[in-house]
Design a protein around this motif. Structure first.
Motif, PDB file in Angstrom:
ATOM      1  N   ARG A 150     -38.823  19.300  66.294  1.00  0.00           N
ATOM      2  CA  ARG A 150     -39.654  20.479  66.034  1.00  0.00           C
ATOM      3  C   ARG A 150     -40.903  20.504  66.913  1.00  0.00           C
ATOM      4  NH1 ARG A 150     -42.306  21.967  60.102  1.00  0.00           N
ATOM      5  NH2 ARG A 150     -43.683  23.643  60.820  1.00  0.00           N
ATOM      6  N   ASN A 174     -47.496  18.186  57.127  1.00  0.00           N
ATOM      7  CA  ASN A 174     -46.789  19.114  56.238  1.00  0.00           C
ATOM      8  C   ASN A 174     -45.295  19.136  56.531  1.00  0.00           C
ATOM      9  OD1 ASN A 174     -49.139  19.953  54.888  1.00  0.00           O
ATOM     10  ND2 ASN A 174     -49.628  21.398  56.523  1.00  0.00           N
ATOM     11  N   ALA A 175     -44.909  18.838  57.783  1.00  0.00           N
ATOM     12  CA  ALA A 175     -43.486  18.833  58.134  1.00  0.00           C
ATOM     13  C   ALA A 175     -42.740  17.696  57.441  1.00  0.00           C
ATOM     14  CB  ALA A 175     -43.321  18.724  59.645  1.00  0.00           C
ATOM     15  N   ALA A 214     -49.860  20.009  61.058  1.00  0.00           N
ATOM     16  CA  ALA A 214     -48.500  20.558  60.979  1.00  0.00           C
ATOM     17  C   ALA A 214     -47.462  19.454  60.806  1.00  0.00           C
ATOM     18  CB  ALA A 214     -48.202  21.381  62.235  1.00  0.00           C
ATOM     19  N   MET A 215     -47.649  18.315  61.457  1.00  0.00           N
ATOM     20  CA  MET A 215     -46.700  17.207  61.320  1.00  0.00           C
ATOM     21  C   MET A 215     -46.750  16.601  59.924  1.00  0.00           C
ATOM     22  SD  MET A 215     -47.232  15.408  65.059  1.00  0.00           S
ATOM     23  CE  MET A 215     -46.321  13.938  64.597  1.00  0.00           C
ATOM     24  N   ILE A 231     -38.724  16.125  62.765  1.00  0.00           N
ATOM     25  CA  ILE A 231     -40.104  16.293  63.229  1.00  0.00           C
ATOM     26  C   ILE A 231     -40.187  16.132  64.744  1.00  0.00           C
ATOM     27  CG2 ILE A 231     -42.437  15.332  63.063  1.00  0.00           C
ATOM     28  CD1 ILE A 231     -41.812  14.540  60.210  1.00  0.00           C
TER      29      ILE A 231
END
Length: 394
Positions: free
Chosen positions: A101, A151-152, A148-149, A98
């Motif tokens: 990314r 779901n990551a 987004a984090m 994470i």
């Protein structure tokens, strides 16, 4: 008394209200200037350990099913799925993925990776609910990045589970895969030894009681080996005090004693009423050598078949458990901030300022009341002088 305090506060009500209102306005301005924080939450369902398909396949093995099934369920019951997957979500491998990314070293303005991990953990809350669901909440100043984090984390758990044996089925699959490879080599060696014996003795298929003896020995040894394999698999996740381990050890000891009785041709084997099996000591040497080789082949075949079924069973269960990692509620971009609560902070600031102003008014009124008494005024002046003298000495 209370009436005097109320009179004092009422007389200075403009000061109290003005001070409180000023502090509240300053707090509201400060809250408006503060950067807003958004929280995105995703909910996932971790794999649940199920052994229904495993027990159905073990049922085809007859007596071996009771030996294998009793320890498997106890071993799997020792693990808490929620705690296991929460630990994996907090692992460095998931966190580093994470961080890389989303380039969190620049976002958090940190130069050391350990500091970024600590900040990411502080902004993330992973909780296990009573319904066996796991919720992952991520706080960030950017609402899109927060979603987004969150779901990551789920995607990182998928990647981690793809090459780690985190489930009981995956652990059993690795264990039985090694056993299948070993038994395959042993079966090939036993077949070669049988072929050499046939060429040496010229015996192809002996009949009679000797076959029954060897068949019984083969079955006993197969059951012993199957029980030892199941005991080894059970010990990978349980201690020696586990009831399943103790039961298997007792069964193995009893089977070994019975096997020794047949192999050594003990008189007890023939003294039992109705026993038609002949001790191995009475079998001709040539036939006995052939039957022993045949016994080894059948023993290896039985064990290889058992290992293969266990391996295929573990593969099916592993595939099912991998598919059961499901996202119940994916993280959406939050449309409301989670921090700061402007109204609440402004109200708390007003109340706190009003309390401070009231305390100051009461303290000031008490001081004026004390100074009205000449004796108390002299004491206050003496106290001031003493404090000044001590301050000069210091």
């Amino acid at each position: 008394n209370l009436l005097d305090l109320a009179l004092v506060l009422a007389a200075r009500k403009r000061f109290i209200f003005g001070f409180s209102f000023t502090i509240a306005v300053l707090t509201a301005i400060a809250v408006l200037v503060m950067s807003m924080t958004y929280t995105a939450t995703t909910t996932m369902l971790p794999p649940q350990h199920q052994e229904s398909s495993a027990m159905q396949m073990l049922g085809q093995l007859g007596g071996l099913a009771s030996l294998a099934g009793s320890g498997a369920a106890g071993a799997l019951g020792l693990k808490n799925p929620s705690d296991l997957y929460i630990g994996l979500l907090q692992s460095n491998q998931v966190l580093d993925g994470i961080i890389q990314r989303f380039d969190l070293m620049k976002v958090y303005k940190a130069k050391i990776l350990s500091d970024v991990r600590r900040a990411l953990k502080a902004n993330t809350k992973i909780l296990s609910e009573k319904s066996s669901l796991i919720s992952i909440s991520v706080e960030d100043h950017n609402p899109k990045r927060a979603a987004a984090m969150a779901n990551a984390y789920v995607a990182g758990l998928h990647d981690l589970m793809s090459h780690l044996a985190v489930t009981s089925a995956a652990q059993r699959r690795i264990f039985f895969e090694q056993q299948v490879n070993q038994e395959k080599e042993k079966l090939a060696d036993a077949e070669v030894a049988l072929e050499n014996t046939e060429m040496k003795t010229g015996i192809i298929q002996p009949q009679g009681q000797a076959q029954a003896v060897i068949a019984t020995i083969m079955q006993l040894r197969a059951q012993i080996s199957a029980s030892e394999v199941e005991l080894g698999a059970l010990r990978t996740s349980s201690t020696d005090q586990n009831p399943g381990v103790i039961t298997l050890q007792s069964q193995i000891s009893a089977l070994r004693a019975q096997l020794a009785d047949f192999e050594k041709g003990h008189p007890q084997s023939a003294s039992v009423e109705g026993n038609v099996l002949t001790p191995t000591s009475e079998v001709p040497a040539a036939s006995l050598e052939y039957l022993r080789r045949m016994r080894d082949v059948r023993y290896q075949e039985t064990l290889f078949e058992f290992m293969t079924r266990q391996y295929e069973m573990a593969r099916v269960d592993e595939a099912k458990q991998a598919e059961m990692l499901q996202v119940v509620d994916p993280a959406l971009v939050p449309d409301r901030r989670s921090w700061p609560p402007r109204t609440l902070l402004t109200l708390l600031a007003f109340i706190l300022a009003a309390m401070i102003a009231s305390f100051w008014v009461i303290l000031q009124s008490a001081y004026e009341h004390v100074m009205e008494n000449p004796e108390d005024a002299d004491r206050v002046n003496q106290l001031r002088q003493l404090l000044r003298v001590r301050s000069h000495r210091i």
